[in-house]
Design a protein around this motif. Structure first.
Motif, PDB file in Angstrom:
ATOM      1  N   ARG A   6       0.894  -1.167   0.000  1.00  0.00           N
ATOM      2  CA  ARG A   6       0.000   0.000   0.000  1.00  0.00           C
ATOM      3  C   ARG A   6       0.925   1.208   0.000  1.00  0.00           C
ATOM      4  N   VAL A   7       0.910   2.002  -1.089  1.00  0.00           N
ATOM      5  CA  VAL A   7       1.920   3.027  -1.321  1.00  0.00           C
ATOM      6  C   VAL A   7       1.337   4.429  -1.151  1.00  0.00           C
ATOM      7  N   TYR A   8       2.027   5.221  -0.331  1.00  0.00           N
ATOM      8  CA  TYR A   8       1.701   6.638  -0.191  1.00  0.00           C
ATOM      9  C   TYR A   8       2.791   7.436  -0.892  1.00  0.00           C
ATOM     10  N   CYS A   9       2.393   8.336  -1.773  1.00  0.00           N
ATOM     11  CA  CYS A   9       3.322   9.257  -2.432  1.00  0.00           C
ATOM     12  C   CYS A   9       2.641  10.618  -2.439  1.00  0.00           C
ATOM     13  N   PRO A  10       3.242  11.627  -1.798  1.00  0.00           N
ATOM     14  CA  PRO A  10       2.577  12.929  -1.709  1.00  0.00           C
ATOM     15  C   PRO A  10       2.277  13.581  -3.049  1.00  0.00           C
ATOM     16  N   GLY A  11       3.091  13.320  -4.069  1.00  0.00           N
ATOM     17  CA  GLY A  11       2.852  13.915  -5.376  1.00  0.00           C
ATOM     18  C   GLY A  11       3.001  15.422  -5.390  1.00  0.00           C
ATOM     19  N   VAL A  12       3.878  15.946  -4.527  1.00  0.00           N
ATOM     20  CA  VAL A  12       4.067  17.391  -4.412  1.00  0.00           C
ATOM     21  C   VAL A  12       5.144  17.890  -5.372  1.00  0.00           C
ATOM     22  N   THR A  13       6.274  17.195  -5.441  1.00  0.00           N
ATOM     23  CA  THR A  13       7.385  17.639  -6.286  1.00  0.00           C
ATOM     24  C   THR A  13       7.274  17.022  -7.685  1.00  0.00           C
ATOM     25  N   ASN A  14       8.027  17.544  -8.624  1.00  0.00           N
ATOM     26  CA  ASN A  14       8.015  16.975  -9.979  1.00  0.00           C
ATOM     27  C   ASN A  14       8.471  15.526  -9.983  1.00  0.00           C
ATOM     28  N   ARG A  15       9.464  15.205  -9.174  1.00  0.00           N
ATOM     29  CA  ARG A  15       9.938  13.821  -9.118  1.00  0.00           C
ATOM     30  C   ARG A  15       8.857  12.905  -8.541  1.00  0.00           C
ATOM     31  N   GLU A  16       8.148  13.371  -7.528  1.00  0.00           N
ATOM     32  CA  GLU A  16       7.047  12.566  -6.966  1.00  0.00           C
ATOM     33  C   GLU A  16       5.910  12.422  -7.981  1.00  0.00           C
ATOM     34  N   LYS A  17       5.653  13.458  -8.753  1.00  0.00           N
ATOM     35  CA  LYS A  17       4.595  13.399  -9.770  1.00  0.00           C
ATOM     36  C   LYS A  17       4.939  12.412 -10.875  1.00  0.00           C
ATOM     37  N   ALA A  18       6.227  12.123 -11.061  1.00  0.00           N
ATOM     38  CA  ALA A  18       6.669  11.180 -12.097  1.00  0.00           C
ATOM     39  C   ALA A  18       6.548   9.724 -11.652  1.00  0.00           C
ATOM     40  N   VAL A  19       6.315   9.503 -10.363  1.00  0.00           N
ATOM     41  CA  VAL A  19       6.232   8.144  -9.818  1.00  0.00           C
ATOM     42  C   VAL A  19       4.981   7.441 -10.343  1.00  0.00           C
ATOM     43  N   VAL A  20       5.176   6.212 -10.847  1.00  0.00           N
ATOM     44  CA  VAL A  20       4.072   5.414 -11.373  1.00  0.00           C
ATOM     45  C   VAL A  20       4.037   4.082 -10.636  1.00  0.00           C
ATOM     46  N   PHE A  21       2.865   3.714 -10.167  1.00  0.00           N
ATOM     47  CA  PHE A  21       2.649   2.382  -9.594  1.00  0.00           C
ATOM     48  C   PHE A  21       1.178   2.046  -9.781  1.00  0.00           C
ATOM     49  N   ALA A  22       0.810   0.818  -9.529  1.00  0.00           N
ATOM     50  CA  ALA A  22      -0.562   0.361  -9.779  1.00  0.00           C
ATOM     51  C   ALA A  22      -1.575   1.179  -8.968  1.00  0.00           C
ATOM     52  N   PRO A  23      -2.667   1.609  -9.591  1.00  0.00           N
ATOM     53  CA  PRO A  23      -3.670   2.417  -8.887  1.00  0.00           C
ATOM     54  C   PRO A  23      -4.221   1.734  -7.631  1.00  0.00           C
ATOM     55  N   GLU A  24      -4.343   0.423  -7.673  1.00  0.00           N
ATOM     56  CA  GLU A  24      -4.871  -0.294  -6.498  1.00  0.00           C
ATOM     57  C   GLU A  24      -3.897  -0.276  -5.318  1.00  0.00           C
ATOM     58  N   GLN A  25      -2.651   0.084  -5.560  1.00  0.00           N
ATOM     59  CA  GLN A  25      -1.659   0.195  -4.487  1.00  0.00           C
ATOM     60  C   GLN A  25      -1.713   1.552  -3.802  1.00  0.00           C
ATOM     61  N   ARG A  26      -2.304   2.554  -4.464  1.00  0.00           N
ATOM     62  CA  ARG A  26      -2.308   3.927  -3.943  1.00  0.00           C
ATOM     63  C   ARG A  26      -3.050   4.014  -2.622  1.00  0.00           C
TER      64      ARG A  26
END
Length: 164
Positions: free
Chosen positions: A42-62
């Motif tokens: 179960r993955v948490y990624c804030p998606g605040v920075t450009n590098r975080e926005k580039a992170v890709v993983f399965a939607p069901e893991q979000r």
């Protein structure tokens, strides 16, 4: 000089039991993430920075809340080459504890934010360092009075560092 500093940081991070990688672009970043993330995570990624926005993983893991995540993938504030430590800060709308609560912390460090030493890190801030700073040097470790080592009790049991 920058490449040598990054190499030293990666070597020292590995010495303290962190997994460490160097990537050149978003594609490489996501290939490393595909290697280190498990389907059940179960993955948490804030998606605040450009590098975080580039992170890709399965939607069901979000996972929208870091407190219920098993993995936190985030760009951290800096890296310290002499210790292999990553530095987190609550600046920029980030929860400082996000990477410390999950069992696995994936810390993305910008190459330009790798400092030679702890002293260099603090020198750059002068009298106004960020309010909250956490240094993370490898997976969390603790030992009892009989020196029995336990991993992951007071923080992540697994640390992955990705220098980008």
């Amino acid at each position: 000089m920058r490449n040598e500093l990054v190499d030293t940081f990666v070597q020292n991070a590995r010495k303290v039991a962190a997994e460490a990688f160097v990537v050149a672009d978003d594609g490489e970043l996501n290939r490393v993430l595909a290697q280190v993330l498990q389907p059940a995570d179960r993955v948490y990624c804030p998606g605040v920075t450009n590098r975080e926005k580039a992170v890709v993983f399965a939607p069901e893991q979000r996972c929208e809340d870091y407190r219920s995540a098993t993995v936190c993938v985030e760009e951290v504030f800096a890296g310290v080459a002499e210790t292999g430590s990553v530095v987190s800060s609550s600046g920029g709308g980030k929860a400082i504890q996000a990477g410390l609560v999950c069992a696995h912390h994936v810390a993305i460090v910008a190459q330009e934010n790798v400092m030679e030493s702890v002293a260099d890190f603090f020198t750059q801030w002068g009298a106004s360092p960020p309010t909250n700073i956490t240094f993370e040097t490898g997976p969390s470790r603790t030992a009892d009075i009989e020196l029995t080592l336990t991993i992951g009790v007071h923080g992540p049991g697994r640390l992955t560092v990705i220098v980008y």
